[in-house]
Every structure is written in structure tokens, then in C-alpha cells.
Design a protein around this motif. Structure first.
Motif, PDB file in Angstrom:
ATOM      1  N   GLU A  57      -4.173   3.896  -9.404  1.00 24.05           N
ATOM      2  CA  GLU A  57      -4.589   3.868  -8.002  1.00 24.05           C
ATOM      3  C   GLU A  57      -4.860   2.418  -7.580  1.00 24.05           C
ATOM      4  OE1 GLU A  57      -4.151   6.071  -6.053  1.00 24.05           O
ATOM      5  OE2 GLU A  57      -5.562   6.049  -4.402  1.00 24.05           O
ATOM      6  N   PRO A  58      -3.839   1.728  -7.077  1.00 27.38           N
ATOM      7  CA  PRO A  58      -4.053   0.325  -6.686  1.00 27.38           C
ATOM      8  C   PRO A  58      -5.042   0.225  -5.520  1.00 27.38           C
ATOM      9  CG  PRO A  58      -1.704   0.916  -6.641  1.00 27.38           C
ATOM     10  CD  PRO A  58      -2.478   2.181  -6.781  1.00 27.38           C
ATOM     11  N   GLU A  59      -5.838  -0.851  -5.519  1.00 28.45           N
ATOM     12  CA  GLU A  59      -6.810  -1.025  -4.439  1.00 28.45           C
ATOM     13  C   GLU A  59      -6.144  -1.541  -3.180  1.00 28.45           C
ATOM     14  OE1 GLU A  59     -10.111  -3.443  -5.649  1.00 28.45           O
ATOM     15  OE2 GLU A  59     -10.451  -2.157  -7.402  1.00 28.45           O
ATOM     16  N   ASP A  60      -5.150  -2.388  -3.377  1.00 29.47           N
ATOM     17  CA  ASP A  60      -4.507  -3.052  -2.254  1.00 29.47           C
ATOM     18  C   ASP A  60      -3.581  -2.088  -1.494  1.00 29.47           C
ATOM     19  OD1 ASP A  60      -3.704  -6.107  -1.466  1.00 29.47           O
ATOM     20  OD2 ASP A  60      -2.015  -4.718  -1.247  1.00 29.47           O
ATOM     21  N   ASP A  61      -3.661  -2.137  -0.151  1.00 32.93           N
ATOM     22  CA  ASP A  61      -2.833  -1.254   0.691  1.00 32.93           C
ATOM     23  C   ASP A  61      -1.351  -1.405   0.402  1.00 32.93           C
ATOM     24  OD1 ASP A  61      -4.873  -0.130   2.017  1.00 32.93           O
ATOM     25  OD2 ASP A  61      -4.566  -1.190   3.926  1.00 32.93           O
TER      26      ASP A  61
ATOM     27  N   LYS B 157       3.359   2.820  -4.038  1.00 33.51           N
ATOM     28  CA  LYS B 157       3.117   3.981  -4.902  1.00 33.51           C
ATOM     29  C   LYS B 157       3.360   5.286  -4.142  1.00 33.51           C
ATOM     30  CE  LYS B 157      -0.603   6.720  -6.827  1.00 33.51           C
ATOM     31  NZ  LYS B 157      -2.041   6.901  -7.039  1.00 33.51           N
TER      32      LYS B 157
ATOM     33  N   GLU C 289       0.821  -2.920 -11.085  1.00 33.69           N
ATOM     34  CA  GLU C 289      -0.212  -2.358 -10.206  1.00 33.69           C
ATOM     35  C   GLU C 289      -0.118  -0.835 -10.129  1.00 33.69           C
ATOM     36  OE1 GLU C 289      -2.698  -3.537  -8.303  1.00 33.69           O
ATOM     37  OE2 GLU C 289      -2.488  -5.661  -8.828  1.00 33.69           O
TER      38      GLU C 289
ATOM     39  N   ARG D 179      -0.531   0.379  -2.754  1.00 37.44           N
ATOM     40  CA  ARG D 179      -0.746   1.824  -2.601  1.00 37.44           C
ATOM     41  C   ARG D 179       0.400   2.428  -1.778  1.00 37.44           C
ATOM     42  NH1 ARG D 179      -5.928   1.684  -1.455  1.00 37.44           N
ATOM     43  NH2 ARG D 179      -5.646   2.097   0.757  1.00 37.44           N
TER      44      ARG D 179
ATOM     45  N   ARG E 204       1.790  11.270  -1.762  1.00 40.80           N
ATOM     46  CA  ARG E 204       0.392  11.597  -2.074  1.00 40.80           C
ATOM     47  C   ARG E 204       0.066  13.026  -1.609  1.00 40.80           C
ATOM     48  NH1 ARG E 204      -4.309   8.281  -2.973  1.00 40.80           N
ATOM     49  NH2 ARG E 204      -2.887   6.508  -3.003  1.00 40.80           N
TER      50      ARG E 204
END
Lengths: 746, 158
Positions: free
Chosen positions: A82-86, A92, A236, A89, A98
Motif C-alpha cells: 500500500e504505497p503512501e504516495d498518490d 497500483k 513501491e 497508489r 481497488r
């Protein structure tokens, strides 16, 4: 970095049309592309995609699939980190949806199995419970306040209150007094335009082979424009340390910007980690169309005022781009490039990006510029027509030049626009007679070009040959041009140099092959690495001769004593110094690491003659000439190749290519039969004129040439068709039915 | 599903393989015989990157079932050069920079060779129409057409 005051102008190797080093492998079928590598014990990966344009994913039941014999792993979004950066994400959530499928073709789950047929069956065995939601695919519809909401809460701080729910970015800039400028005009034209989304259309679908152990170490082979970028994204998205993931770029079968991100690589790594076996994923062409990056589609309003002698008094552009289901910044490039060719006193650009239920936009050759410049150049052409002015004279009269304040802020250094326009004016094409139903169009084009992070090693071998190690996938002959620059600088034959593109663990970081940066930035770093090697070789010769290193110079591929106290020693060639290097201090190598600045902007002018069939509305390209400033053409064949290839992609964009969506939000033409790219029989020869106005930011004067060429064709062809059909066209593509309709309404 | 056992000739050598009934000739060449020179650009016969000669006929190998090659003769890009001696088309493609990324190149070379065997002196238009089934996204075709013309001239004077 400081500009090189002494841009080299006399060359031995540069400017020759040498054979590329990867030529034989590519004409014999030996070259290995993304899908061409296999590993022992390899599994076949396959991706399940949403059939809906927009749907909530209520449940994914993978149990039946997992229970099948031969199925070794199934993954969904939650199997990734779960990357923090938008930014990461979004990559992903584009690789595996999602909680909502955001477009037709959005990946939902993936399997790895022992055979292709089992993988196919395993995909069918996954049960997804969807709740269908209303969808929107048109840019103008998506911006309305009551449009279906693609993603909540994605507007950034620039978006004014009261904008529609899908607007993610707003921008506005320019200079001068628009109102006063328009008041000075004798004629003002304001028009609205639309352009369809087009796909990069690389012939090689995305493919990768991933191997990931339980110890967190992985190897990845894939077709990409940037192995380091793949490593960053996968690290990431999969939660791997960068050094533990070695990424090797395969030969790449076309990219055009579309292979600057990840679609399947993190999925293959996750499947490999889960199954403990290597996993290969190869996309089908349908998957490429439905789920990888097309360019944005656009809607725009452009207003230009002109005096009757052809001086532009004011200009504005309102650009609305959709970049699919995730935020994208492409409209900024569009707004910045819209008026780059003009020296204007009053100019303003406005831009909006909006979300739609379409695949996430990926870069496509000069991303954002073609559609903006299409609209501007169409209005300028119409003004020329209305005022009875020569369109080349008007461009020359208003052309940006050294010292021009560009609408997006910078003041231009040495640029080649005026020379390019003058070359077009002097060319026989511009004066050639036209027949019935024929029209001539032209357009300027522009691209910023980029430098960026670059790391190069140059190794001198005992036998006098030289190896260059670089980190940028070769998408159009760059290994040849890099070898040429090394040979030129060392003053040795081209054949003595071999350039290889290495993996992420063998060289420092390199930015993606994008922004037309490779010949410029990797070339610059190669020249500097060669200079470092020359300094070392002079030092070795000085040591042998027992004189000061400062008393040795490099000339004609050899170290020579120089100056009053250097003494009389016969020159030592690179090969002689190399043969002795073990006893003079060991290996000789040069390195250069730089975040290269000084990529000179590039301008081009395209001239095209078309004939429109009044019965069918079909357009034929009769003659096409590209004029472009290359700064310095290292390998003229491949510079011409970039100019020709970009022009033809633009011809496809102007006349045929488009993403066609149904009312249900599903893509109706995800194959080459229905998404029609230009074929050989559609086209005439594409003539080229290379101009060389040296870029002071590069030791040899190089400017990037890869992207500018796709910018002018849209307007050039639209202007030619508008003149041939005697009706102003304002929507792309100008497919036969659209042209026929416009002709019937004139 | 029962697999097939196929005997065929590829580039003059006997080749024997097992395949699933729905496997294409392209799948088998690439995945079972290790000949990855033929490329899959579309799988629907639209791009020509998988062009091979089957029983002296130019085909898209993605549209041919592997089982159809039983008892037949297949010629691929891997068989185009004679040892280390390149075919004139291969040589001229390198000399004239008729490739950029190179992924369409094997299919175009196979198709162009088939053209020149049929018509040693094609016009530019004939070349453009013959190669209309081979997509190239990098070059705009200009240097490809010129290379085929040059190779044809070279072959005629040989």
C-alpha cells in the motif's frame, strides 16, 4: 550545467550514416523482445478484466480458480503493498482495481498457471460480483456538475469551487492585456475543437517475465522505456527494496511514451512471489487497447485576433483534457506549448483536466502538445484565409525567436523556428501547383525536450576497443548515435566502440527514455565520460614519458606531448596506452553522472498536400514534407526516421485513429482492424529537411528530435483538408463520414 | 483436450512437436520450437509481424493452426540468411536504416522476400500495397519502401 561556449562544429564520425550495432540481430530474428524470453519452470500469467465501464466490486471469489489443478497463484489488489504516495497508489490501482472497476478493461484479478489454457480457464473460474454504476467517457460530459463521479475527492488545490466533480486540475497563465490586444485586431476568430483519444500503437504488446523469491529478491525482464522507473514503481507497489529488484530492459518494440509506466510488471512479481516460480505475462492486442495508455482526448476553444497585415494582437486558449480514470497533468504541457511558436504581446492559456471512465492516460510523443497546437494553428490558418494572407508569411511575421518571452514563462535562447519557416518557404513543395479538390496546409510544431538524470560508464579494453555502458532503452537507433559520439570524442573508428544498455543493478540511476532526451543527455554524458577517459590516458602517457600530465594533449586518437618542455615523444594511440594499462595503474575508464539541463527546445514545420474525394469524403495525402531543427543530426538516417515516423503517427491521428466508445462505456474498436493506423499504401514518401541550429546546451549542439514531429500534422492536415473541401474542419479524426457531412453542410 | 503430434519442416530442417488443438503455428514456433523471430503484434492477422511462408505461401502464422503444418514446409525469418550471409533485403534494411524498434522487421522482411520472388521489379505502389498488411509504427514506411526498391535492384543485377 554551464553552457558549452565551444560547441563543436567539425566532425569525423558525427553526421555519417553508419550501420547500427543491433541491426543484424533485428533482421535475423535473434533480438530478444519482451515476450521472447522464457525461464525454466515458468508459469503463464493472465489478467481478468472488467467488462463494465464503471462498477463497484462487491466481491471477488477466487476459490474455484485456486482449486484448479495447475493454478499456482491468484492475486487481487490487496496482494500488493500500500504505497503512501498518490502517484504510486494510482499505478497500483490501475494494475489491479481497488474497490471499483473504473473503465472497460480495468484489471481486477490475475492468475498464474502451468499452461496457457489452464490460465485461461482459471480466469473464467473467478467470480466477481459487480454493481454497475453510471459511466462517462466524453470530456465535456465529464466536466458537467451532474456527471457520474469517477473517483471522489481527487480535485487538487487549483480547482475553483463550483467545478464539476471530475475536474482534478485547473491552470491559467500568460502575459499582456488580452482585452486591449483584441481591440487592436482587424479580425478575430474564435472556434471550438475536439480531438479523439489515440493509442501509441506500438507493435509489441507489453510483456514481462518476473522471478521473485520468498527472500524478497527479484529479477524482472520487461519491455519498457525505463528499467529504473519500472524498478521504482514495482518496489513501491510490491513492497520490495530497490536493490533487491534487478530490472533488465528487453529490446523494445516501440513505445512512443506508452511504455513509461507499469501495467503488468507488479502483477507478475506478486504472482511469482506467491507461487515461488517465474511468471510471464504477455498482453493481447485487445488488452493493450482496453487497458494501456491512450493519449488524452480534448475539447478546446481558441480565440486569436489579427491585424489585416498579419500581426497577431492577442490570443487565448481554453483546453479541456480527459486522461481517463486517474488524475493526469497532460493539460499543462498542452497549455504551455499552445502558443510557443509565436511572439505575442497578449496571450493567455487555461486548462482543465477531468476524470472519465477510460483507461489511464499514458504519455504519447509530445504529450498534450498536438491537440493544443492543432486548435491554435487551425485558427491562425483560418485568419490567413479570411484576410487573404500567406500562411507562411504570417508565421514568419509572428515567429518566436531568441529573446521572445514564451507564453509559459521562459525567454527563448537560440531557437530554429525562423530558419525552419524560411526553409519551408524556399522549398519547391510550397510553390508546386495544386489540382481540383486539392489543398495545401501547414503548421508549426514545438516540443520542450528534456535532459534529466543520466549515468554513463566508458571502459577502455586492452585491445584498444571501447565499451560504453548506459541505462536507456534504445527505441530508434540510439546505441548507434551514442557509439558515434564516443568514437568522435576519442577520435577512434566507430567500429571500435560497442554500446550496451544495462540493468538496474549495474549502473547508477537513469531517467526514462522520454522527452527526446537520450541522444541529448546520454550523448552529453558519453562525451564527458570519454573526456574523463582521455584525461586518464594522457596521464598514463605522461607517466610513461616521465613528463607532467598537463604537457600531454589528446589529438587524432592519440596522446601527444605538447608545450615547450614536453620533450620529443612519438604519439601513443589509445590502443597502445590500453595495451600497457596494467603496468601504468590498472583499468582505464571514464564516468559521467549528471542531471542534464540545457535541452534546447525544438521547432518543426510540416507542409502537406491533400486531395479530398467529394463523393466519399476520403482524404488522400499527396505530398508531405517535414522541416525540423535537430540542433546537430548525429545519425541523419535516424533523425529522418523520427521526423517521418512522427509525421505518419500524426497522419493517423488526423484522419483515422480514434477510441470509439458505446453508450455503455465499452470500447468498440480494440483491435488493429477497427483502430486503423496508417499502412504503407495510405501514404506517399515523407520528405525531410533537417536544419541544424546548434543547441548551446550540448557539446555537439544536439537537440532532441523524437517528439516535435507528431505535433504539426494534426493542424497541417486539417488546414489542407479545410482548403481542399472548402469547409473549415474542427474535429479529429477527419474520417470520411465526418468530412462528407461537413461538405454537405457548407 | 487431446494434443496433436505434428511432423513438419521448418527452414529446411525436420521439426516435430506436440501441440494443443487451438494452438497457432505462431505459438508453436515461438513457445515450442524456440523460434521467437516471428512476433505476435495482434493475434488477429492485422499487423503482419508473424508473417511466415507456409508451403510457399505468405501467411500470418497467428491465423494458422499449428496442426495445419502437418507434412508441410514452413519458412521463417530465422531461415532467411544463408549462414552468416545476409539476404540482400536484410543487408539493405540495415544499410538504409529501414528499421527503428525492429519488432515489425522480421514480418516485413519475410513479406518483402515473397514479393520479390513473385515480382523482381515491383513499382513503389506495388510495394506499398503488398506491404499494406504489415504495420510499422516507427518509420512511416518511407525507408522500408526505399530499402525494398534498392534490394530488388541489387538482386536483379546480381
Amino acid at each position: 550545467m554551464a553552457f558549452d561556449e565551444n560547441v563543436k562544429t567539425e566532425f569525423k564520425v558525427i553526421g555519417q550514416r553508419v550501420s547500427r550495432p543491433d541491426g543484424i540481430d533485428k533482421v535475423t530474428g535473434k533480438a530478444l523482445y519482451g515476450a521472447d524470453l522464457s525461464a525454466p519452470g515458468m508459469l503463464i500469467g493472465r489478467v481478468l478484466r472488467s467488462p463494465h465501464a464503471h462498477a463497484r466490486i462487491k466481491k471477488i471469489d477466487t476459490s474455484a480458480s485456486e482449486a484448479m489443478k495447475g493454478v499456482k497463484a491468484v492475486v487481487v489488489n490487496s496482494d500488493l503493498a500500500e504505497p503512501e504516495d498518490d502517484f504510486f497508489r494510482d499505478v497500483k490501482d490501475n494494475c489491479l482495481a481497488r474497490d471499483k472497476a473504473l473503465y472497460d478493461g480495468h484489471a481486477v484479478a490475475a492468475v498464474a498457471a502451468t499452461s496457457r489454457s489452464i490460465a485461461r480457464a482459471a480466469i473464467r473460474a473467478i467470480k466477481v460480483e459487480y454493481e454497475e454504476l453510471p459511466s462517462v467517457t466524453d470530456v465535456d460530459e465529464a466536466m458537467k456538475p451532474d456527471a457520474p463521479v469517477v473517483q471522489e475527492g481527487r480535485a487538487d488545490e487549483t480547482v475553483p469551487a463550483g467545478s464539476g466533480p471530475n475536474v482534478t486540475t485547473y491552470l491559467e497563465f500568460g502575459h499582456g492585456d488580452l482585452e486591449a490586444g483584441f481591440a487592436k485586431a482587424d479580425k478575430i476568430i474564435e472556434r471550438s475543437f475536439k480531438t479523439a483519444a489515440t493509442h501509441q500503437g506500438y507493435i509489441e504488446p507489453h510483456a514481462c517475465l518476473a522471478s521473485m523469491g520468498a527472500d524478497g529478491r527479484g529479477d524482472l525482464w520487461c519491455c519498457t522505456q525505463g528499467q529504473y522507473n519500472v524498478r521504482t514503481i514495482c518496489a513501491e507497489v510490491c513492497g520490495i527494496e530497490a536493490t533487491q529488484l534487478r530490472v533488465t530492459a528487453s529490446e523494445i518494440g516501440g513505445g512512443f511514451g506508452g511504455k513509461t509506466t507499469c501495467f503488468i510488471e507488479p502483477v507478475a512479481l506478486a504472482l511469482s512471489r506467491k507461487s515461488g516460480k517465474p511468471v510471464k505475462i504477455v498482453m493481447s492486442r485487445e488488452e493493450v487497447f482496453r487497458a494501456t495508455g491512450p493519449t488524452v482526448s480534448s475539447s478546446s476553444d481558441v480565440k486569436v485576433g489579427m491585424t489585416k497585415d498579419g500581426r497577431i494582437t492577442a490570443a487565448s486558449a481554453k483546453l479541456r483534457y480527459q486522461g481517463g480514470a486517474f488524475p493526469c497533468g497532460t493539460v499543462e504541457f498542452g497549455a504551455q506549448s499552445a502558443f510557443a511558436a509565436y511572439d505575442l504581446e497578449a496571450v493567455r492559456s487555461y486548462g482543465w483536466n477531468t476524470l472519465t471512465n477510460r483507461p489511464k492516460e499514458a504519455a504519447y510523443r509530445a504529450p498534450g502538445a498536438p491537440m493544443a497546437i492543432y486548435a491554435v494553428e487551425s485558427v491562425v490558418d483560418e485568419l490567413c484565409q479570411e484576410l487573404g494572407l500567406d500562411p507562411l508569411d504570417v508565421r514568419l511575421k509572428n515567429a518566436a525567436k531568441k529573446g521572445t518571452l514564451a507564453s509559459y514563462g521562459p525567454t527563448f535562447n537560440d531557437i530554429g523556428l525562423v530558419a525552419t519557416l524560411e526553409a519551408a518557404k524556399a522549398h519547391p513543395h510550397y510553390a508546386a501547383p495544386l489540382g481540383e479538390n486539392q489543398g495545401r496546409g501547414l503548421s508549426c510544431g514545438f516540443w520542450f525536450n528534456f535532459g534529466g538524470n543520466t549515468c554513463v560508464s566508458l571502459n577502455v579494453n586492452h585491445d584498444g576497443t571501447v565499451g560504453v555502458v548506459e541505462g536507456n532503452p534504445d527505441i530508434g537507433g540510439s546505441r548507434a548515435s551514442i557509439s558515434m559520439m564516443a568514437a568522435e570524442e576519442l577520435d577512434i573508428p566507430y567500429e571500435k566502440v560497442r554500446t550496451v544498455i544495462t540493468d538496474t543493478n549495474s549502473l547508477g540511476f537513469n531517467d526514462v527514455t522520454d522527452g527526446s532526451r537520450v541522444t541529448f543527455a546520454v550523448g552529453l554524458a558519453t562525451i564527458e565520460a570519454a573526456r574523463a577517459a582521455k584525461r586518464e590516458m594522457c596521464k598514463r602517457a605522461a607517466q610513461i614519458w616521465g613528463i607532467d600530465a598537463e604537457a600531454v594533449v589528446w589529438e587524432d586518437g592519440a596522446a601527444k606531448p605538447s608545450g615547450p618542455n614536453a620533450g620529443d615523444h612519438p604519439p601513443m594511440t589509445l590502443a597502445e596506452i590500453a595495451a600497457d594499462m596494467d603496468s601504468t595503474g590498472g583499468p582505464i575508464a571514464g564516468h559521467h553522472e549528471v542531471n542534464a539541463d540545457g535541452a534546447g527546445v525544438s521547432f518543426g514545420v510540416h507542409l502537406v498536400d491533400t486531395e479530398v474525394d467529394p463523393e466519399t469524403g476520403a482524404t488522400k495525402i499527396l505530398r508531405y514534407t517535414v522541416f525540423q531543427d535537430a540542433g546537430k543530426a548525429i545519425h541523419p538516417d535516424y533523425v529522418e526516421g523520427q521526423m517521418q515516423g512522427g509525421a505518419v503517427q500524426g497522419i493517423g491521428w488526423a484522419l483515422n485513429e480514434e477510441y470509439i466508445y458505446g453508450e455503455d462505456g465499452r470500447l468498440q474498436n480494440p483491435m488493429f482492424l477497427d483502430y486503423r493506423v496508417p499502412v504503407a499504401s495510405d501514404l506517399p514518401a515523407i520528405d525531410t529537411v533537417i536544419l541544424e541550429i546548434p543547441n548551446p546546451g550540448h557539446p555537439y549542439g544536439v537537440r532532441g528530435v523524437g517528439e516535435t514531429s507528431i505535433v504539426p500534422p494534426l493542424a497541417a492536415i486539417s488546414n489542407a483538408v479545410s482548403r481542399a473541401a472548402d469547409v473549415r474542419m474542427s474535429e479529429l479524426p477527419m474520417s470520411p463520414p465526418r468530412v462528407l457531412k461537413a461538405m454537405s453542410e457548407r | 483436450m487431446k494434443n496433436f503430434h505434428i511432423n513438419t519442416t521448418v527452414n529446411g530442417d525436420e521439426a516435430e512437436f506436440i501441440c494443443e488443438p487451438d494452438e497457432t503455428l505462431l505459438d508453436v514456433l515461438r513457445n515450442r520450437l524456440g523460434m521467437t523471430g516471428s512476433k505476435e503484434g495482434c493475434g488477429t492477422g492485422d499487423c503482419g509481424a508473424c508473417s511466415v511462408i507456409l508451403n510457399d505461401r505468405l501467411v500470418c502464422s497467428c491465423l494458422v493452426l499449428a496442426a495445419e503444418a502437418e507434412g508441410g514446409k514452413v519458412d521463417t525469418i530465422e531461415g532467411m540468411a544463408d549462414g552468416d550471409k545476409l539476404h540482400p533485403l536484410q543487408k539493405v534494411f540495415i544499410e538504409k536504416a529501414a528499421l527503428q524498434c525492429g519488432v515489425c522487421t522480421p514480418g516485413i522482411l519475410v513479406a518483402a522476400k515473397a514479393l520479390l520472388e513473385k515480382n523482381p521489379d515491383p513499382s513503389e505502389t506495388e510495394i506499398r500495397y503488398w506491404l499494406a498488411g504489415n504495420l510499422c509504427r516507427c518509420t512511416g514506411y518511407d525507408k522500408i519502401i526505399k530499402a525494398v526498391q534498392d534490394a530488388a535492384a541489387e538482386m536483379r543485377s546480381a
